[in-house]
Write an enzyme that holds these catalytic residues in place. Structure first.
Site, PDB file in Angstrom:
ATOM      1  N   GLU A  67       0.806  -1.224   0.000  1.00  0.00           N
ATOM      2  CA  GLU A  67       0.000   0.000   0.000  1.00  0.00           C
ATOM      3  C   GLU A  67       0.837   1.271   0.000  1.00  0.00           C
ATOM      4  O   GLU A  67       0.407   2.295  -0.534  1.00  0.00           O
ATOM      5  CB  GLU A  67      -0.943   0.000   1.217  1.00  0.00           C
ATOM      6  N   SER A 333     -44.665 -35.278  20.028  1.00  0.00           N
ATOM      7  CA  SER A 333     -44.455 -36.372  20.982  1.00  0.00           C
ATOM      8  C   SER A 333     -43.285 -36.146  21.920  1.00  0.00           C
ATOM      9  O   SER A 333     -43.107 -36.916  22.878  1.00  0.00           O
ATOM     10  CB  SER A 333     -44.261 -37.689  20.218  1.00  0.00           C
TER      11      SER A 333
END
Length: 609
Positions: A67, A333
Site C-alpha cells: 500500500e 411427541s
C-alpha cells in the site's frame, strides 16, 4: 498540480490540534467463548488501535509493502506515487482512486468521504500532513489497521483475521497476512472467500512486494506460495450470532443502556461445538430440502444450565430470526415424557401393562403413526414406540392439570393447554425451554435456568458483572426419575430414537412429530449434557413425512458425535435416593392399654405398581 498540493501542505503552520478534530470511536462489546475465542462484536464499527507489538513483524510489513512502501520516509503524501496517478488520470480523462499513502487513506477514513474528486484529494493530502505532525508512524499504522475495510462486514485486521481464517491477527501466517493486505485494493474483487483465484493472484503480488522491501526473503515467499490456508466461505462464528443476539439485551441490562468503554463479555458458549452444530444444520437441511425442511435450531446445555451451543437457524445473515429462543412451535411427541413422569409420580411403573386400542376422550379420538394397534404392552414399550392412544389415556387418568404442573416444575415456561390433545404435544414451546425441561432428566432431577453470561468486564479487567449460581431446586426425584431414565434409554435402544444412538455413551431421549408434520424434534441427553433439535418451516407449512426420527435425529447425532469427543464420558446421574417408606410410630391399642402394637414389616421399599 502536484506541486500545488505539496506547497499547500508544506506551507501549513505547526499544527493546532483544535484544527484537527479528535479521533473518536463508539465503544465495542466483544463476546468471547468459554476458552476466550472471539465469537462476535456489538456496538461500534471500529476496534481500538492495533497493538503492533503483538503482531508478527511481517503482518504490518505486508500492508506497508503493497500500500505504501515509502510510508516510513514521507510526511503524509508520496509525490512520486501521486505523479504516477495524475498521469494515468489525464490519460484516461477522469480521476481514479489510487496513489494514496496509508496516512492519506486514514485521513479519508477519519474525516472525509470516498468521493473521487480532486477537491477531496486536496483535503485528504492536507489532513494527512496534519496527521503526520500529530501522531507517530506507529500510531498512524495502528489506527489504519484497526479501521481499514476488508469486505464481508469486517473492519480492521482483527475482525478480518477472524472472519476469513478463524484466528486472531497475532497468529496470521505470512501467506495469510499477504492475503489480507491484498484485499484492501478492492474488497469485492479480492475477497478470499468469494474470489479465491483473484485473491491468490493479488497475494502473489503482495509477497513479491514484501521481498522487494526486505520484509521477507525470497525463500520465505516461496514457502508461503506453497501453502493453501483454509479460508472460511462463511464466517465460522456466523452461527454464534444467534447466541450473541440473545445475550446482547441481557448485557445492556446488566451494565446499563449506555457505556463509553470497551467491554468483554465472557460467555458459556463452546465455539468448536457451535461450529459443529451449524455444520450439522446446514448439511441436514440441504439433504432434506426436497422434503420441505427449510429451517432448524439446536440448543445444548450442561447440567447447570450453561448454554454450550445455540444455533437459531441455517443461515444467520439470510434469516437472523432466532428460532432457538423465539420460535413457539408445537412440541409433538417430545411432550410425552412429561405425561409419563406425571404417571410415574402417581405410582405407575414401566412394566405396567397398558392397552393400545381405540380411545375417545371428550369426543376426540387420537390416532397412532402406525395404523395397527399393538394391544397389551408395557408402558416402557408404549413410550419407546410413541403410542398416542396410551399417552392420551394416561394424561386423562392422571389429570392434564397435573401434567402441566410437572412440565412447569421441570422448566417449561409457556402456558400449557389442558385439552385432551395436550398429551400429544399441542402446547406451543420454544427449543430453549424444552432444553431446560429435559436438562432436569440429565442432571439428576434439578430445575435449572439456561444462561449464557459468566462475566462482564472492561477491557482493562474491571469486573462489572459476575454470574452467581443459585441452588437448584429438586424438581423430580426417584423412583419416578429413575423409571423415566430407564424408559427413555429404551427409546434410543429399540424405539423411535435409534437413529440418534451413538455407541459407547449412556444416552436417553425422545422424538417429537406433530400430526400435521409441521414440526419435528429430537430431545436427548447424556450425563450432564442436554441437546434439543427442532426442524420445520418459518411459514408453518407441513414438511413431507419428516418425523423426529429423521432430520432432527440426524442433526442431533451429527452434532453430538463431535461435541461428546471433547467432554468426559459420564453416565446419566441416578438422582436422589428413593425415600424409604414411613414406618408408623408404635401406639398403645385401646383393647390392651400399655401394650405396644406390632410394627408392620414392609414387603419392599419399591413403589407400588
Amino acid at each position: 498540480m502536484i506541486a500545488l498540493f505539496a506547497a499547500a501542505a508544506m506551507a501549513l503552520p505547526p499544527p493546532d490540534l483544535s484544527h484537527l478534530p479528535p479521533i473518536t470511536r463508539e465503544a465495542q462489546i466483544t463476546y468471547v467463548d468459554r476458552a476466550g475465542a472471539v465469537i462476535g462484536v456489538r456496538g461500534g464499527k471500529y476496534a481500538p488501535p492495533v497493538d503492533l507489538a503483538r503482531l508478527p513483524p511481517y503482518v504490518p510489513a505486508a500492508f506497508v509493502s503493497i500500500e505504501d512502501r515509502r510510508f516510513y520516509e514521507h510526511s503524509g503524501f508520496d509525490p512520486v506515487g501521486m505523479a504516477r496517478a495524475v498521469v494515468a488520470d489525464l490519460a484516461k480523462g477522469h480521476t481514479r482512486e489510487g496513489a494514496s499513502t496509508i496516512t492519506q487513506q486514514l485521513a479519508r477514513n477519519l474525516y472525509l468521504t470516498a468521493d473521487q474528486t480532486l477537491e477531496r484529494k486536496a483535503d485528504e493530502l492536507i489532513i494527512a500532513v496534519q496527521l503526520e505532525r500529530t501522531y507517530s508512524k506507529k500510531q498512524i499504522l495502528a489506527l489504519y489497521l484497526s479501521r481499514a475495510y476488508f469486505g464481508s462486514g469486517a473492519y480492521g485486521i482483527e475482525a478480518a483475521s477472524q472472519r476469513y481464517f478463524n484466528k486472531p491477527a497475532a497468529k496470521l501466517t505470512v501467506r495469510e497476512a499477504a492475503t489480507l493486505a491484498g484485499v484492501l485494493k478492492s474488497p469485492t474483487n479480492y475477497d478470499p472467500a468469494d474470489q479465491p483465484e483473484k485473491s491468490a493472484q493479488r497475494t502473489a503480488l503482495v509477497l513479491d512486494a514484501m521481498v522487494e522491501t526486505g520484509a521477507i526473503t525470497a525463500a520465505e515467499r516461496d514457502k508461503a506460495m506453497g501453502q493453501t490456508p483454509k479460508v472460511w466461505k462463511i464466517a465460522p462464528t456466523a452461527p454464534a450470532q444467534y447466541f450473541i443476539d440473545w445475550l446482547d439485551s441481557q448485557t445492556r441490562t446488566a451494565i446499563g443502556p449506555t457505556t463509553k468503554q470497551d467491554l468483554v463479555v465472557e460467555t458459556t458458549l463452546d465455539l468448536p461445538s457451535e461450529i459443529a452444530a451449524g455444520e450439522a444444520i446446514k448439511a441436514t437441511t440441504t439433504k432434506f430440502a426436497k422434503q420441505g425442511v427449510k429451517q432448524a435450531a439446536v440448543i445444548s446445555l450442561d447440567g447447570s444450565g450453561r448454554v454450550r451451543v445455540l444455533v437459531g437457524g441455517d443461515d444467520y445473515y439470510k434469516a437472523p430470526f432466532n428460532r432457538a429462543v423465539d420460535a413457539h412451535r408445537q412440541a409433538g411427541s417430545a411432550w410425552k415424557p412429561f405425561v409419563y413422569m406425571t404417571a410415574m409420580e402417581a405410582g405407575r411403573t414401566p412394566d405396567l401393562i397398558v392397552v393400545d386400542e381405540p380411545v375417545t376422550i371428550n369426543g376426540w379420538s387420537p390416532r397412532n403413526f402406525e395404523p395397527e394397534f399393538m394391544g397389551p404392552i408395557t408402558m416402557e414399550t408404549a413410550l419407546a414406540h410413541s403410542i398416542n392412544t396410551v399417552a392420551a389415556r394416561l394424561a386423562d387418568e392422571v389429570g392434564r392439570d397435573n401434567v402441566a404442573a410437572v412440565a412447569h416444575r421441570m422448566g417449561i415456561v409457556s402456558q400449557v393447554n389442558t385439552d385432551p390433545a395436550m398429551a400429544l404435544g399441542t402446547t406451543l414451546v420454544t427449543p430453549i425451554e424444552m432444553a431446560q425441561a429435559y436438562d432436569t432428566f440429565a442432571n439428576g432431577g434439578y430445575r435449572i435456568g439456561a444462561y449464557g453470561i459468566e462475566r462482564i468486564r472492561t477491557s482493562g479487567g474491571q469486573v462489572l458483572f459476575q454470574h452467581k449460581a443459585q441452588p437448584a431446586p429438586q424438581a423430580v426425584a426417584n423412583p419416578a426419575l429413575d423409571e423415566m431414565q430407564q424408559m427413555m434409554r429404551t427409546v434410543m435402544v429399540s424405539g423411535t430414537g435409534t437413529h440418534a444412538r451413538l455407541p459407547g455413551y449412556d444416552l436417553a431421549g425422545k422424538t417429537g412429530t406433530t400430526s400435521d408434520y409441521k414440526d419435528a424434534w429430537f430431545c436427548g441427553y447424556t450425563g450432564g449434557v442436554t441437546t434439543v433439535v427442532w426442524t420445520g418451516r418459518d411459514d408453518a407449512k407441513p414438511m413431507a413425512k419428516i418425523t423426529g426420527a429423521t432430520a432432527p435425529s440426524e442433526i442431533w447425532r451429527s452434532y453430538m458425535a463431535v461435541a461428546l469427543k471433547h467432554l468426559p464420558n459420564v453416565a446419566i446421574p441416578p438422582g436422589p435416593p428413593a425415600p424409604l417408606p414411613v414406618v408408623p410410630t408404635p401406639v398403645a391399642t385401646p383393647e390392651a392399654p400399655g401394650e405396644v402394637a406390632p410394627t408392620p414389616t414392609p414387603a419392599s421399599t419399591s413403589p407400588a405398581g
